[in-house]
Design an enzyme around this catalytic site. Structure first.
Site, mmCIF file in Angstrom:
data_model
loop_
_atom_site.group_PDB
_atom_site.id
_atom_site.type_symbol
_atom_site.label_atom_id
_atom_site.label_comp_id
_atom_site.label_asym_id
_atom_site.label_seq_id
_atom_site.Cartn_x
_atom_site.Cartn_y
_atom_site.Cartn_z
ATOM 1 N N GLU A 146 0.937 -1.159 -0.032
ATOM 2 C CA GLU A 146 0.015 -0.094 -0.089
ATOM 3 C C GLU A 146 1.120 1.223 0.022
ATOM 4 O OE1 GLU A 146 -3.158 0.047 -0.166
ATOM 5 O OE2 GLU A 146 -3.848 -1.930 0.378
ATOM 6 N N CYS A 173 -2.238 9.258 2.381
ATOM 7 C CA CYS A 173 -1.641 8.760 1.239
ATOM 8 C C CYS A 173 -2.894 9.150 0.055
ATOM 9 C CB CYS A 173 -1.639 7.336 1.304
ATOM 10 S SG CYS A 173 -3.154 6.527 1.957
HETATM 11 P P1 NAD Z 1 8.243 4.852 4.833
HETATM 12 O O1 NAD Z 1 8.261 3.990 3.532
HETATM 13 O O2 NAD Z 1 9.333 5.788 5.335
HETATM 14 O O3 NAD Z 1 7.949 3.759 6.201
HETATM 15 C C1 NAD Z 1 6.987 2.886 6.166
HETATM 16 C C2 NAD Z 1 7.410 1.898 7.391
HETATM 17 O O4 NAD Z 1 8.572 0.985 6.911
HETATM 18 C C3 NAD Z 1 7.784 2.308 8.711
HETATM 19 O O5 NAD Z 1 7.183 1.375 9.630
HETATM 20 C C4 NAD Z 1 9.428 2.323 8.701
HETATM 21 O O6 NAD Z 1 10.047 2.119 9.814
HETATM 22 C C5 NAD Z 1 9.565 0.968 7.895
HETATM 23 N N1 NAD Z 1 10.717 1.065 7.006
HETATM 24 C C6 NAD Z 1 11.576 2.098 6.589
HETATM 25 N N2 NAD Z 1 12.498 1.620 5.855
HETATM 26 C C7 NAD Z 1 12.550 0.175 5.765
HETATM 27 C C8 NAD Z 1 13.187 -0.556 5.085
HETATM 28 N N3 NAD Z 1 14.473 -0.465 4.549
HETATM 29 N N4 NAD Z 1 12.875 -2.052 5.368
HETATM 30 C C9 NAD Z 1 11.849 -2.396 6.108
HETATM 31 N N5 NAD Z 1 11.133 -1.454 6.624
HETATM 32 C C10 NAD Z 1 11.137 0.146 6.604
HETATM 33 O O7 NAD Z 1 6.956 5.565 4.891
HETATM 34 P P2 NAD Z 1 6.354 6.532 5.769
HETATM 35 O O8 NAD Z 1 7.275 7.815 5.678
HETATM 36 O O9 NAD Z 1 6.132 5.868 7.172
HETATM 37 O O10 NAD Z 1 4.897 7.013 5.302
HETATM 38 C C11 NAD Z 1 4.579 7.949 4.346
HETATM 39 C C12 NAD Z 1 4.321 7.155 2.849
HETATM 40 O O11 NAD Z 1 3.558 6.108 3.067
HETATM 41 C C13 NAD Z 1 3.794 8.021 1.747
HETATM 42 O O12 NAD Z 1 4.602 7.594 0.686
HETATM 43 C C14 NAD Z 1 2.224 7.602 1.713
HETATM 44 O O13 NAD Z 1 1.854 7.850 0.654
HETATM 45 C C15 NAD Z 1 2.725 6.231 1.969
HETATM 46 N N6 NAD Z 1 0.990 5.703 2.835
HETATM 47 C C16 NAD Z 1 0.285 4.847 1.874
HETATM 48 C C17 NAD Z 1 -0.819 4.468 2.552
HETATM 49 C C18 NAD Z 1 -1.667 3.471 1.537
HETATM 50 O O14 NAD Z 1 -2.606 2.818 2.296
HETATM 51 N N7 NAD Z 1 -1.491 3.509 0.334
HETATM 52 C C19 NAD Z 1 -1.210 4.924 3.726
HETATM 53 C C20 NAD Z 1 -0.592 5.700 4.392
HETATM 54 C C21 NAD Z 1 0.778 6.167 4.025
#
Ligand code: NAD
Length: 486
Positions: free
Chosen positions: A217, A251
């Site tokens: 997602e 998002c």
């Molecule tokens: P992110 O990708 O930085 O982090 C998401 C999660 O992944 C966190 O728990 C983080 O600790 C973990 N993470 C970070 N790097 C990682 C790695 N290398 N390996 C494994 N896990 C890792 O995202 P964010 O800043 O927390 O959220 C913002 C993003 O999420 C935006 O792009 C937004 O559009 C998207 N988002 C999508 C949805 C959806 O339902 N489609 C909902 C909310 C947010």
């Protein structure tokens, strides 16, 4: 970060869940209903602590938004699952092939085992509990990894879920990127990841080590296309709300607006007015959500400065506090080299792009990575049909923003750069189950007629019946021509 947020603790939790899944591999419908009802009651009981924790993580977040999206939406999802579980779980009879008449074929939806859920910080509870609801409905065990940006929400969710489920059924972990990496590398049976497209790629790479299937997602730049037939007042009100909700840190927030050139001024004035009506004084309003961290606030100001330096005009729709409260900022005179057109915004900046006609708005969207959401404002059926069929996006709402996300019977997910699969609705249930084909041979079925030695009359007749003789004139039948054989 909790002391238990370590690789060793993750591995131990997975081992405990795996052996529990082996001991009870197919929870009955009654057990799943009991679990879902217990989770719903817990959401009701814990709504205030959950809301307070999210607000503290953000440094100020609307109680209504916390409860409506993070607590009520999963509660409604549970109601929907309870109403549909019997149908979802029911093994499906399938047709058997003509040759095999007299036998039985069916599909059984088997729990996958242990599902890993990785949540982002912007709606921390629904991003964890939403997939949890479907995973439990599908009879799985669940490990949850929360974001490092939502430590208080993580702590409260951990306490709430520990009250309802033993750790061999549901366990919650916090921690940063390192724990996230370790989590994605575990031999899980499915991973549901919510986050950025960049990290989504890393998750998929890590999951490939064990061929773990993934639901991603992700995010992206979700456009709002304002058609010539649109009510500007309606579009402005909806887009202002979409940018103000969680301060644009959603998002599916409208990322930018494509507006007919001659209506730009009217649109900007109406959107600014709509925002001011919603939040006359954002800095003093506890219902207006703050940027989630200093880093996120700083990045928002950097993006604005970059646009202004490259010639954009900014209409600020209210006073912020110079810190983590930022009012809606409408930007016109947008150019392709500005960062606000290149990066997902995830903040209350609204770039407004002038379009000469509907086709060019569609082309603008098509020429960029596929967005998570697409919004159309207008009443032109032909435009809407063309948009729905031609432009790829995760989902659409027409004449408003985001409300498709609230419909529990619709899948919610991305397309291309904005994601893979969905954890919600019937599609979600199926993606967190294994659709196992079960073919049962009738004891009297004469299958030995298809065993060797081959060439019996019946075997020859069968081939002839289903394949015909071949056509000797087309060269497809008979011996290979000499040239080719050589
Ligand atoms: P992110 O990708 O930085 O982090 C998401 C999660 O992944 C966190 O728990 C983080 O600790 C973990 N993470 C970070 N790097 C990682 C790695 N290398 N390996 C494994 N896990 C890792 O995202 P964010 O800043 O927390 O959220 C913002 C993003 O999420 C935006 O792009 C937004 O559009 C998207 N988002 C999508 C949805 C959806 O339902 N489609 C909902 C909310 C947010």
């Amino acid at each position: 970060m909790n002391d238990s947020d370590t690789l060793e603790a993750l591995e131990a939790a997975l081992a405990a869940q795996r052996s529990a899944a082996l001991a009870a591999p197919f929870p009955t419908r009654a057990e799943r209903v009991r679990d879902l009802k217990a989770l719903r009651m817990a959401l009701q009981r814990w709504q205030d602590p959950l809301s307070r924790a999210m607000s503290e993580d953000f440094g100020g977040r609307s109680d209504f938004e916390c409860k409506m999206l993070d607590v009520m939406a999963p509660a409604l999802q549970i109601d929907h699952a309870l109403g549909h579980l019997r149908r979802w779980m029911k093994p499906r009879r399938r047709a058997v092939d003509w040759l095999f008449l007299g036998n039985a074929a069916r599909v059984v939806y088997q729990p996958k085992g242990v599902v890993g859920v990785i949540a982002a910080w912007n709606f921390p509870i629904i991003e964890a509990v939403g997939p949890l609801v479907t995973a439990l409905a599908a009879g799985n065990r669940v490990l949850i990894k929360m974001s490092e940006f939502s430590p208080r929400s993580t702590a409260v969710l951990r306490r709430m879920l520990a009250e309802v489920f033993p750790p061999e059924q549901v366990a919650v972990f916090g921690g940063g990127v390192e724990i996230g990496r370790a989590f994605a590398g575990l031999p899980l049976d499915h991973i549901v990841f919510t986050g950025s497209p960049a990290v989504g790629r890393e998750i998929m790479r890590a999951a490939s080590a064990h061929l773990t299937p993934v639901t991603l997602e992700l995010g992206g730049k979700s456009p709002a296309i304002v058609g010539r037939s649109a009510s500007i007042a309606t579009a402005a009100r909806a887009i202002a709300h979409g940018k103000a909700f969680n301060s644009g840190q959603a998002c599916v927030a409208p990322d930018y607006a494509l507006v007919p050139r001659e209506r730009i001024d009217e649109f900007v004035a109406a959107t600014a007015q709509a925002f001011r009506r919603l939040y006359p004084n954002p800095a003093a309003d506890p219902q207006y959500t703050r940027m989630a961290s200093d880093r996120h606030a700083h990045r928002t100001r950097e993006l604005l400065a970059d646009a202004v330096a490259k010639g954009a005009t900014v209409v600020s729709c209210g006073d912020g506090d110079g810190n983590r409260t930022i009012a809606l900022q409408i930007v016109t005179g947008v150019k392709p080299d500005m960062r606000i057109l290149q990066e997902e915004l995830f903040n209350p900046i609204l770039p407004v792009i002038a379009c000469d006609d509907f086709e060019s708005s569609m082309d603008f969207v098509i020429s960029r990575p596929r967005p998570l959401a697409l919004y159309y404002f207008g009443h032109d059926r032909t435009e809407l049909d063309r948009l729905t069929r031609k432009v790829h996006a995760g989902g659409m709402t027409v004449n408003d923003w985001a409300w498709h996300v609230f419909q529990c019977d619709l899948p919610f997910g991305g397309s291309g750069n904005s994601g893979i699969g969905s954890w919600r609705g019937p599609e979600g249930f199926r993606s967190l189950s294994h659709a196992k084909s079960v073919f049962a041979m009738h004891r009297l079925f004469p299958i030995q007629l298809f065993h060797p030695p081959y060439g019996t009359w019946l075997q020859r007749m069968t081939l002839k019946l289903f394949l015909g003789r071949g056509d000797p004139l087309s060269g497809a039948a008979g011996p290979m021509p000499e040239k080719e054989a050589a």
